[in-house]
Motif scaffolding. Sequence first.
Motif, PDB file in Angstrom:
ATOM      1  N   ARG A  99       0.818  -1.220   0.000  1.00 20.37           N
ATOM      2  CA  ARG A  99       0.000   0.000   0.000  1.00 20.37           C
ATOM      3  C   ARG A  99       0.853   1.272   0.000  1.00 20.37           C
ATOM      4  O   ARG A  99       0.341   2.372  -0.057  1.00 20.37           O
ATOM      5  CB  ARG A  99      -0.969   0.001   1.178  1.00 20.37           C
ATOM      6  CG  ARG A  99      -1.999  -1.126   1.057  1.00 20.37           C
ATOM      7  CD  ARG A  99      -3.329  -0.739   1.579  1.00 20.37           C
ATOM      8  NE  ARG A  99      -3.948   0.320   0.838  1.00 20.37           N
ATOM      9  CZ  ARG A  99      -4.770   1.218   1.377  1.00 20.37           C
ATOM     10  NH1 ARG A  99      -5.038   1.170   2.644  1.00 20.37           N
ATOM     11  NH2 ARG A  99      -5.312   2.153   0.627  1.00 20.37           N
ATOM     12  N   HIS A 120      -6.752  -2.405  10.207  1.00 18.70           N
ATOM     13  CA  HIS A 120      -7.216  -3.228   9.081  1.00 18.70           C
ATOM     14  C   HIS A 120      -7.013  -4.713   9.381  1.00 18.70           C
ATOM     15  O   HIS A 120      -6.072  -5.081  10.069  1.00 18.70           O
ATOM     16  CB  HIS A 120      -6.437  -2.883   7.805  1.00 18.70           C
ATOM     17  CG  HIS A 120      -6.715  -1.503   7.311  1.00 18.70           C
ATOM     18  ND1 HIS A 120      -5.989  -0.415   7.724  1.00 18.70           N
ATOM     19  CD2 HIS A 120      -7.657  -1.042   6.469  1.00 18.70           C
ATOM     20  CE1 HIS A 120      -6.470   0.671   7.139  1.00 18.70           C
ATOM     21  NE2 HIS A 120      -7.486   0.318   6.376  1.00 18.70           N
ATOM     22  N   SER A 282     -13.641   1.439  -5.377  1.00 15.27           N
ATOM     23  CA  SER A 282     -14.037   1.649  -3.980  1.00 15.27           C
ATOM     24  C   SER A 282     -15.310   0.861  -3.734  1.00 15.27           C
ATOM     25  O   SER A 282     -16.242   0.931  -4.543  1.00 15.27           O
ATOM     26  CB  SER A 282     -14.343   3.123  -3.702  1.00 15.27           C
ATOM     27  OG  SER A 282     -13.161   3.854  -3.579  1.00 15.27           O
ATOM     28  N   ASN A 300      -7.890  -6.965  -6.442  1.00 16.09           N
ATOM     29  CA  ASN A 300      -6.480  -6.749  -6.040  1.00 16.09           C
ATOM     30  C   ASN A 300      -6.356  -5.794  -4.855  1.00 16.09           C
ATOM     31  O   ASN A 300      -5.472  -4.943  -4.830  1.00 16.09           O
ATOM     32  CB  ASN A 300      -5.663  -6.140  -7.197  1.00 16.09           C
ATOM     33  CG  ASN A 300      -5.808  -6.922  -8.465  1.00 16.09           C
ATOM     34  OD1 ASN A 300      -5.691  -8.144  -8.440  1.00 16.09           O
ATOM     35  ND2 ASN A 300      -6.101  -6.249  -9.559  1.00 16.09           N
ATOM     36  N   GLY A 301      -7.253  -5.898  -3.915  1.00 18.98           N
ATOM     37  CA  GLY A 301      -7.201  -4.941  -2.811  1.00 18.98           C
ATOM     38  C   GLY A 301      -7.596  -5.563  -1.497  1.00 18.98           C
ATOM     39  O   GLY A 301      -7.331  -6.738  -1.232  1.00 18.98           O
ATOM     40  N   GLY A 303      -9.287  -4.153   2.703  1.00 19.35           N
ATOM     41  CA  GLY A 303      -9.858  -3.071   3.508  1.00 19.35           C
ATOM     42  C   GLY A 303     -10.581  -3.628   4.710  1.00 19.35           C
ATOM     43  O   GLY A 303     -10.114  -4.581   5.333  1.00 19.35           O
ATOM     44  N   HIS A 304     -11.720  -3.070   5.011  1.00 14.36           N
ATOM     45  CA  HIS A 304     -12.529  -3.491   6.158  1.00 14.36           C
ATOM     46  C   HIS A 304     -13.795  -4.188   5.641  1.00 14.36           C
ATOM     47  O   HIS A 304     -14.071  -4.160   4.457  1.00 14.36           O
ATOM     48  CB  HIS A 304     -12.959  -2.289   6.991  1.00 14.36           C
ATOM     49  CG  HIS A 304     -11.850  -1.353   7.341  1.00 14.36           C
ATOM     50  ND1 HIS A 304     -11.090  -1.492   8.464  1.00 14.36           N
ATOM     51  CD2 HIS A 304     -11.390  -0.244   6.703  1.00 14.36           C
ATOM     52  CE1 HIS A 304     -10.211  -0.510   8.519  1.00 14.36           C
ATOM     53  NE2 HIS A 304     -10.367   0.255   7.457  1.00 14.36           N
ATOM     54  N   ALA A 307     -15.913  -1.247   4.198  1.00 14.38           N
ATOM     55  CA  ALA A 307     -15.251  -0.250   3.328  1.00 14.38           C
ATOM     56  C   ALA A 307     -13.961  -0.853   2.818  1.00 14.38           C
ATOM     57  O   ALA A 307     -13.074  -1.179   3.597  1.00 14.38           O
ATOM     58  CB  ALA A 307     -14.953   1.030   4.097  1.00 14.38           C
ATOM     59  N   GLY A 309     -11.226  -1.336  -0.957  1.00 15.52           N
ATOM     60  CA  GLY A 309     -10.875  -0.795  -2.260  1.00 15.52           C
ATOM     61  C   GLY A 309      -9.825  -1.650  -2.936  1.00 15.52           C
ATOM     62  O   GLY A 309      -9.329  -2.625  -2.365  1.00 15.52           O
ATOM     63  N   ASP A 311      -7.607  -2.019  -7.159  1.00 15.22           N
ATOM     64  CA  ASP A 311      -7.523  -1.464  -8.508  1.00 15.22           C
ATOM     65  C   ASP A 311      -7.501  -2.569  -9.550  1.00 15.22           C
ATOM     66  O   ASP A 311      -7.218  -3.725  -9.244  1.00 15.22           O
ATOM     67  CB  ASP A 311      -6.321  -0.525  -8.667  1.00 15.22           C
ATOM     68  CG  ASP A 311      -5.028  -1.159  -8.208  1.00 15.22           C
ATOM     69  OD1 ASP A 311      -4.740  -2.275  -8.667  1.00 15.22           O
ATOM     70  OD2 ASP A 311      -4.323  -0.548  -7.393  1.00 15.22           O
TER      71      ASP A 311
HETATM   72  P1  5GP Z   1     -11.292   4.000  -0.460  1.00 15.42           P
HETATM   73  O1  5GP Z   1     -12.439   3.357  -1.134  1.00 15.42           O
HETATM   74  O2  5GP Z   1     -11.720   5.168   0.387  1.00 15.42           O
HETATM   75  O3  5GP Z   1     -10.141   4.273  -1.365  1.00 15.42           O
HETATM   76  O4  5GP Z   1     -10.727   2.917   0.553  1.00 15.42           O
HETATM   77  C1  5GP Z   1     -11.526   2.370   1.556  1.00 15.42           C
HETATM   78  C2  5GP Z   1     -10.706   1.422   2.374  1.00 15.42           C
HETATM   79  O5  5GP Z   1     -10.321   0.328   1.548  1.00 15.42           O
HETATM   80  C3  5GP Z   1      -9.399   2.011   2.869  1.00 15.42           C
HETATM   81  O6  5GP Z   1      -9.524   2.504   4.161  1.00 15.42           O
HETATM   82  C4  5GP Z   1      -8.465   0.847   2.843  1.00 15.42           C
HETATM   83  O7  5GP Z   1      -8.647   0.101   4.019  1.00 15.42           O
HETATM   84  C5  5GP Z   1      -8.986  -0.030   1.736  1.00 15.42           C
HETATM   85  N1  5GP Z   1      -8.305   0.079   0.449  1.00 15.42           N
HETATM   86  C6  5GP Z   1      -8.500   0.990  -0.530  1.00 15.42           C
HETATM   87  N2  5GP Z   1      -7.731   0.753  -1.593  1.00 15.42           N
HETATM   88  C7  5GP Z   1      -7.013  -0.351  -1.308  1.00 15.42           C
HETATM   89  C8  5GP Z   1      -6.015  -1.114  -2.007  1.00 15.42           C
HETATM   90  O8  5GP Z   1      -5.661  -0.823  -3.157  1.00 15.42           O
HETATM   91  N3  5GP Z   1      -5.497  -2.187  -1.347  1.00 15.42           N
HETATM   92  C9  5GP Z   1      -5.892  -2.540  -0.088  1.00 15.42           C
HETATM   93  N4  5GP Z   1      -5.330  -3.612   0.476  1.00 15.42           N
HETATM   94  N5  5GP Z   1      -6.822  -1.854   0.590  1.00 15.42           N
HETATM   95  C10 5GP Z   1      -7.376  -0.778   0.001  1.00 15.42           C
END
Ligand code: 5GP
Length: 336
Positions: A99, A120, A282, A300-301, A303-304, A307, A309, A311
């Motif tokens: 990250r 997280h 997101s 490929n991400g 989070g919680h 919430a 995210g 890419d």
């Molecule tokens: P947001 O949608 O606001 O970018 O991200 C929301 C939550 O998702 C963030 O607080 C983070 O925990 C997680 N997150 C967002 N983008 C990524 C990512 O590319 N990789 C990972 N592992 N978590 C992400």
Amino acid sequence: MKEDISRLRGQLSSSKEIVIVTHRNPDGDAMGSSLALWNFLAKRGNAATVITPNDYPDFLAWLPGNGKVLKYDTDTIAASEKILKAGIIFCLDFNNLSRLEGLGSAILASKAWKVLVDHHPQPEPFADFAYHDTNSCSTAQLIFELISELGEKHLLDKDSAICLYTGIMTDTASFRFPSVQAKTHRIAAELIDLGMPHYLAHEQVYDTNTEERLKLLGFTLLEKMQVLREYNAACISLSGSELKRYKFRKGDTEGLVNYPLSIKGMRLSAFFMERDGVIKVSLRSKGDFDVNKMARAHFNGGGHRNAAGGDLKLTLDEAVKKFLELLPGYRNELQK
Ligand code: 5GP
Ligand code: MN
């Protein structure tokens, strides 16, 4: 997981230089927790530097200490020197070095004693000391608790309180998410007692829109929101040219993904946008639907639970199509 705080106290009693890093595209909790710790360490007499992988939205630039932050992508030489000299590195609001992008390999290569403070799920084991709680609403709340456990709450002042409050406020959507606990409000009350003007945090973060940003919101909800009632789900997408039309600036799309969830009965919302040559995803949910799992499995991400995210290296249309094609597989969960 919480460790023996005396190990951290011992490290901080040395004159080691400290670096504080947080995740790419820092949000309010990333900057709030980092700058709160920075302000606290300065008060304590520890030399510290906050390094972010890249820039963050203007609505966070009012936080005390903002002017001293180094951005790794543009201040690479100065930031690399600080990392080389660092004896302690704090890693805040992320638990996976990917990250940090390029900054991640510099942190991994450093021999410094590493402290993770994060909320997280599923942390990577790269830290020497982990202060980690997935039940915490924000990293800012954990920083407050860490400082309390160190027995040094008396060193918190108005500046660190402003940063902590902003971190908690932004990561809980102004104290409304299920992650907010009674103690979150008690901590907020203590921060207000320190002279923290709570109304100012709300104004600085939420009432500093440009006219174009509000027009982008109007356009997005009117033209770009697809509601899939059958799945209690919705999806929004914005192309690079649409963003350009509304003079996109970092932070302008923050919160857009939450709007569909205010429709009665909605359980899942997804937002896709073209940015830096990839599609940034997101995801937000209500209730038990776990978007962390969905982001890990398909985007490929991570989070919680509510919430997350990631890419995708696809076109915008392909990304949206991928999401729509996933929905039938989640039908039962989304209709619960
Ligand atoms: P947001 O949608 O606001 O970018 O991200 C929301 C939550 O998702 C963030 O607080 C983070 O925990 C997680 N997150 C967002 N983008 C990524 C990512 O590319 N990789 C990972 N592992 N978590 C992400
Ligand atoms: Mn956070």
